[in-house]
Write a protein that holds these residues in place. Structure first.
Motif, PDB file in Angstrom:
ATOM      1  N   GLY A 108      27.302 -29.300   9.240  1.00  0.00           N
ATOM      2  CA  GLY A 108      28.487 -29.576   8.448  1.00  0.00           C
ATOM      3  C   GLY A 108      29.754 -28.977   9.009  1.00  0.00           C
ATOM      4  N   LEU A 109      30.823 -29.240   8.290  1.00  0.00           N
ATOM      5  CA  LEU A 109      32.120 -28.660   8.614  1.00  0.00           C
ATOM      6  C   LEU A 109      32.162 -27.220   8.131  1.00  0.00           C
ATOM      7  CD1 LEU A 109      34.441 -31.547   7.368  1.00  0.00           C
ATOM      8  CD2 LEU A 109      33.736 -31.083   9.732  1.00  0.00           C
ATOM      9  N   ARG A 110      32.880 -26.390   8.832  1.00  0.00           N
ATOM     10  CA  ARG A 110      33.080 -25.013   8.383  1.00  0.00           C
ATOM     11  C   ARG A 110      34.258 -24.955   7.412  1.00  0.00           C
ATOM     12  NH1 ARG A 110      35.330 -20.434  12.341  1.00  0.00           N
ATOM     13  NH2 ARG A 110      36.715 -22.187  12.612  1.00  0.00           N
ATOM     14  N   THR A 111      35.357 -25.613   7.771  1.00  0.00           N
ATOM     15  CA  THR A 111      36.580 -25.513   6.969  1.00  0.00           C
ATOM     16  C   THR A 111      37.151 -26.880   6.617  1.00  0.00           C
ATOM     17  OG1 THR A 111      37.944 -25.359   8.963  1.00  0.00           O
ATOM     18  CG2 THR A 111      37.226 -23.280   7.965  1.00  0.00           C
ATOM     19  N   ASP A 112      37.992 -26.878   5.597  1.00  0.00           N
ATOM     20  CA  ASP A 112      38.656 -28.101   5.145  1.00  0.00           C
ATOM     21  C   ASP A 112      39.982 -28.299   5.883  1.00  0.00           C
ATOM     22  OD1 ASP A 112      40.568 -26.424   3.958  1.00  0.00           O
ATOM     23  OD2 ASP A 112      39.818 -26.738   1.931  1.00  0.00           O
ATOM     24  N   PHE A 113      40.784 -29.254   5.413  1.00  0.00           N
ATOM     25  CA  PHE A 113      42.033 -29.608   6.078  1.00  0.00           C
ATOM     26  C   PHE A 113      43.121 -28.546   5.948  1.00  0.00           C
ATOM     27  CE2 PHE A 113      42.947 -30.737   1.800  1.00  0.00           C
ATOM     28  CZ  PHE A 113      44.325 -30.819   1.654  1.00  0.00           C
ATOM     29  N   ARG A 114      42.890 -27.544   5.101  1.00  0.00           N
ATOM     30  CA  ARG A 114      43.842 -26.433   4.981  1.00  0.00           C
ATOM     31  C   ARG A 114      43.363 -25.198   5.734  1.00  0.00           C
ATOM     32  NH1 ARG A 114      43.910 -28.074  -1.022  1.00  0.00           N
ATOM     33  NH2 ARG A 114      41.883 -27.119  -0.823  1.00  0.00           N
ATOM     34  N   GLY A 115      42.154 -25.262   6.295  1.00  0.00           N
ATOM     35  CA  GLY A 115      41.583 -24.102   6.985  1.00  0.00           C
ATOM     36  C   GLY A 115      40.763 -23.212   6.072  1.00  0.00           C
ATOM     37  N   ASP A 116      40.470 -23.672   4.854  1.00  0.00           N
ATOM     38  CA  ASP A 116      39.671 -22.898   3.896  1.00  0.00           C
ATOM     39  C   ASP A 116      38.200 -23.298   4.006  1.00  0.00           C
ATOM     40  OD1 ASP A 116      42.013 -21.715   2.893  1.00  0.00           O
ATOM     41  OD2 ASP A 116      42.276 -23.314   1.410  1.00  0.00           O
ATOM     42  N   LEU A 117      37.322 -22.335   3.747  1.00  0.00           N
ATOM     43  CA  LEU A 117      35.889 -22.618   3.769  1.00  0.00           C
ATOM     44  C   LEU A 117      35.483 -23.532   2.622  1.00  0.00           C
ATOM     45  CD1 LEU A 117      34.452 -19.044   4.454  1.00  0.00           C
ATOM     46  CD2 LEU A 117      34.457 -20.965   6.049  1.00  0.00           C
ATOM     47  N   PHE A 118      34.541 -24.435   2.901  1.00  0.00           N
ATOM     48  CA  PHE A 118      33.885 -25.183   1.845  1.00  0.00           C
ATOM     49  C   PHE A 118      32.856 -24.249   1.194  1.00  0.00           C
ATOM     50  CE2 PHE A 118      35.229 -28.783   4.455  1.00  0.00           C
ATOM     51  CZ  PHE A 118      35.600 -29.713   3.502  1.00  0.00           C
TER      52      PHE A 118
END
Length: 193
Positions: free
Chosen positions: A113-123
């Motif tokens: 999966g992705l580590r971070t979202d489009f703002r740089g925050d963790l999911f």
């Protein structure tokens, strides 16, 4: 000893392709696997894991209420491996279920999966996986400048950075660009300012 693995990367790094290759390796040897993917991601169809290079396979679609451990334990035959695509959408409790499958049931679990979202925050799912996974593996992607891409910039239809919005918005290359931290920060700041 079975382990809980978290394979993480920015968009377009080949996470789904790697998952499908691992699944193929198990199945080629006559071993049973269980595949999960987020029900919210229907880009390849509901309950399908698809890669941009054309590989795809059916999977069990999960949402926040899915009991992953119970689903695996109810599967027919011995399960050699559990593979999870879009693992960023797991809840913390679901990640704990996956850890139990590895620790108690001795079934390896490979979460991608992705580590971070489009703002740089963790999911939330990624945060829990980073906290408790036995093995963390970063898959590499490349920024437009040639450096390692680690961030996911959300863009609008004209390619301009989007700085606000819900954490989850499903999309591919039409909605997200993988960038190094420097270019991510610059483009996000320009959009916010």
């Amino acid at each position: 000893m079975a382990k809980l693995y978290f394979y993480y990367a920015s968009m377009n790094a080949g996470k789904s392709t790697n998952l499908l290759q691992a699944d193929f390796n198990y199945r080629e040897r006559g071993m049973n696997t269980v595949l999960f993917t987020a029900g919210i991601d229907t880009r390849s169809g509901t309950g399908r894991i698809g890669s941009r290079i054309g590989l795809d396979r059916s999977a069990i679609a999960f949402d926040a209420d899915t009991d992953l451990a119970a689903t695996v334990l109810a599967a027919e035959g011995p399960i050699a491996c559990v593979l999870v695509d879009e693992a960023q959408f797991l809840t913390a409790a679901q990640v704990d279920q996956l850890a139990m499958l590895a620790d108690v049931q001795r079934i390896p679990v490979l979460a991608y999966g992705l580590r971070t979202d489009f703002r740089g925050d963790l999911f939330p799912g990624s945060a829990r996986l980073l906290a408790i996974a036995d093995s963390l593996v970063e898959l590499k992607s490349v920024c437009e400048c040639g450096r390692k891409a680690t961030m996911n910039l959300r863009v609008d239809a004209s390619g301009k950075a989007v700085a606000e919005g819900q954490q989850t918005e499903i999309g591919g290359e039409d909605r997200y660009v993988a960038l190094c931290r420097k270019h991510f920060t610059e483009r996000l700041a320009a959009a916010a300012g």
